[in-house]
Design a protein around this motif. Structure first.
Motif, mmCIF file in Angstrom:
data_model
loop_
_atom_site.group_PDB
_atom_site.id
_atom_site.type_symbol
_atom_site.label_atom_id
_atom_site.label_comp_id
_atom_site.label_asym_id
_atom_site.label_seq_id
_atom_site.Cartn_x
_atom_site.Cartn_y
_atom_site.Cartn_z
ATOM 1 N N ASP A 207 28.527 14.794 25.732
ATOM 2 C CA ASP A 207 28.314 13.702 26.680
ATOM 3 C C ASP A 207 28.384 14.176 28.125
ATOM 4 N N ALA A 208 29.158 15.219 28.385
ATOM 5 C CA ALA A 208 29.294 15.729 29.747
ATOM 6 C C ALA A 208 27.999 16.360 30.254
ATOM 7 N N LEU B 256 29.075 14.529 39.051
ATOM 8 C CA LEU B 256 29.358 15.519 38.005
ATOM 9 C C LEU B 256 30.833 15.909 38.022
ATOM 10 N N GLN B 257 31.374 16.091 39.225
ATOM 11 C CA GLN B 257 32.788 16.456 39.344
ATOM 12 C C GLN B 257 33.679 15.337 38.832
ATOM 13 N N HIS B 258 33.287 14.095 39.088
ATOM 14 C CA HIS B 258 34.084 12.953 38.654
ATOM 15 C C HIS B 258 34.148 12.874 37.126
ATOM 16 N N GLN B 259 33.085 13.264 36.451
ATOM 17 C CA GLN B 259 33.058 13.226 34.991
ATOM 18 C C GLN B 259 33.678 14.461 34.343
ATOM 19 N N ARG B 260 33.797 15.540 35.082
ATOM 20 C CA ARG B 260 34.200 16.816 34.499
ATOM 21 C C ARG B 260 35.582 16.726 33.851
ATOM 22 N N GLY B 261 35.639 17.123 32.586
ATOM 23 C CA GLY B 261 36.896 17.155 31.853
ATOM 24 C C GLY B 261 37.401 15.802 31.400
ATOM 25 N N PHE C 114 29.516 7.200 27.211
ATOM 26 C CA PHE C 114 28.114 7.489 26.919
ATOM 27 C C PHE C 114 27.548 8.614 27.771
ATOM 28 N N GLY C 115 28.248 9.035 28.792
ATOM 29 C CA GLY C 115 27.794 10.140 29.629
ATOM 30 C C GLY C 115 26.866 9.680 30.728
ATOM 31 N N ALA C 116 25.599 9.463 30.375
ATOM 32 C CA ALA C 116 24.618 9.018 31.360
ATOM 33 C C ALA C 116 23.353 8.550 30.655
ATOM 34 N N TRP C 117 22.624 7.697 31.332
ATOM 35 C CA TRP C 117 21.292 7.273 30.896
ATOM 36 C C TRP C 117 20.320 7.465 32.048
#
Length: 306
Positions: free
Chosen positions: A93-94, A114-119, A124-127
């Motif tokens: 998902d990342a 991207l940094q906010h999602q990292r780790g 769902f990740g992204a659409w």
């Protein structure tokens, strides 16, 4: 038994329900439907090549059947609008935000997202999303881990601090503007009126349009809002939304309510989306009412292709 969808019989490299929906839209907006078909084929190509073909067309949280594509309609304009998965179900998902950006040839800086999602644990990740109208517009939907806004958006508006709201995702536009979406388990009409005053300065346009489609005296629960902001943080619009099934008895009742909300080509786009065959499951997803800072209001809805 396999859940894999049959291929389209119309020649496009798309699942049959998606191709059939685009074929109906082609009668209303031919060039836009053709452009959407081409970009959707690229978006879904990794799913067609999945190592898990039995789940590739039924894993997504975009729709109630797991179909990885949803179309959308709004009364404010005539356009072919869609949102889609861009990566196979087995993908991390990342990785989805970067892959959605590559599909849309994204030029803006995505590093803060991207940094906010990292780790983080993601839903769902992204659409990827696109609007094919008089002009083309693209959008990335970025998952917000644990309901947290990225640091560069925290505190940009007082609604971001409301205890009634749990922020789920942000729609990111190429110009740096955003539309942030929140779930609200206890939102009532009085609170929505206060939110509209805080965001737009006047609740009249939003509430008047909402009361045209709301079949009850108060909001169904849960529901949610989205807040659209410019890159500099100025409010552009506020939208309220909920599941269509929380407001109406069935798809037919939704259609009776919405078919008079659009005009001209916009009404024809909705008719094309709603004309898909019933399959025993809800086809209308989220229904919403929005208003912008200039006092324009609209109705919108997501529709699963059949």
């Amino acid at each position: 038994m396999s859940d894999a969808l049959p291929p389209s019989t119309t020649g496009a490299d798309l699942p049959a329900p998606v191709a059939a929906t685009l074929q109906r839209l082609r009668a209303v907006l031919p060039a836009q439907a053709d452009a959407a078909s081409a970009l959707l084929a690229r978006a879904l190509a990794p799913l067609a090549a999945s190592r898990w073909p039995d789940v590739a067309w039924s894993f997504s949280s975009l729709t109630n059947t797991g179909l990885p594509v949803e179309f959308a309609w709004t009364s404010r304009e005539a356009a072919v609008r869609w949102t889609a998965e861009v990566a196979e179900p087995e993908a991390d998902d990342a990785s989805r935000l970067q892959r959605a950006a590559a599909l849309l040839d994204w030029q803006d800086d995505l590093q803060p997202w991207l940094q906010h999602q990292r780790g983080a644990r993601l839903k769902f990740g992204a659409w990827a999303s696109a609007r094919h109208g008089d002009e083309f517009a693209a959008k990335l939907y970025a998952d917000l881990p644990a309901g947290r806004l990225p640091p560069h958006w925290c505190g940009r508006h007082r609604l971001f601090d409301s205890n009634l709201l749990f922020w789920r995702m942000c729609g990111v536009n190429p110009d740096g503007s955003v539309e942030c979406y929140a779930r609200a388990d206890e939102l009532d009409l009085a609170a929505l009126r206060a939110f509209a005053r805080a965001a737009l300065g006047d609740e009249t346009a939003l509430l008047q349009r909402l009361l045209q489609v709301l079949p009850a005296d108060d909001l169904p629960r849960p529901s949610g809002i989205s807040l659209a902001l410019s890159a500099q943080g100025q409010v552009r619009a506020l939208t309220w939304f909920t599941f269509a099934k929380a407001m109406f008895r069935d798809d037919a009742e939704v259609e009776r309510q919405l078919r008079d909300q659009g005009q001209g080509l916009s009404a024809q786009v909705y008719a094309a989306l709603a004309a898909g065959p019933a399959d025993g499951r809800w086809r209308h997803g989220m229904i919403g009412v929005g208003a912008d800072i200039a006092g324009n209001a609209w109705v919108q809805c997501g529709v699963r292709p059949t």
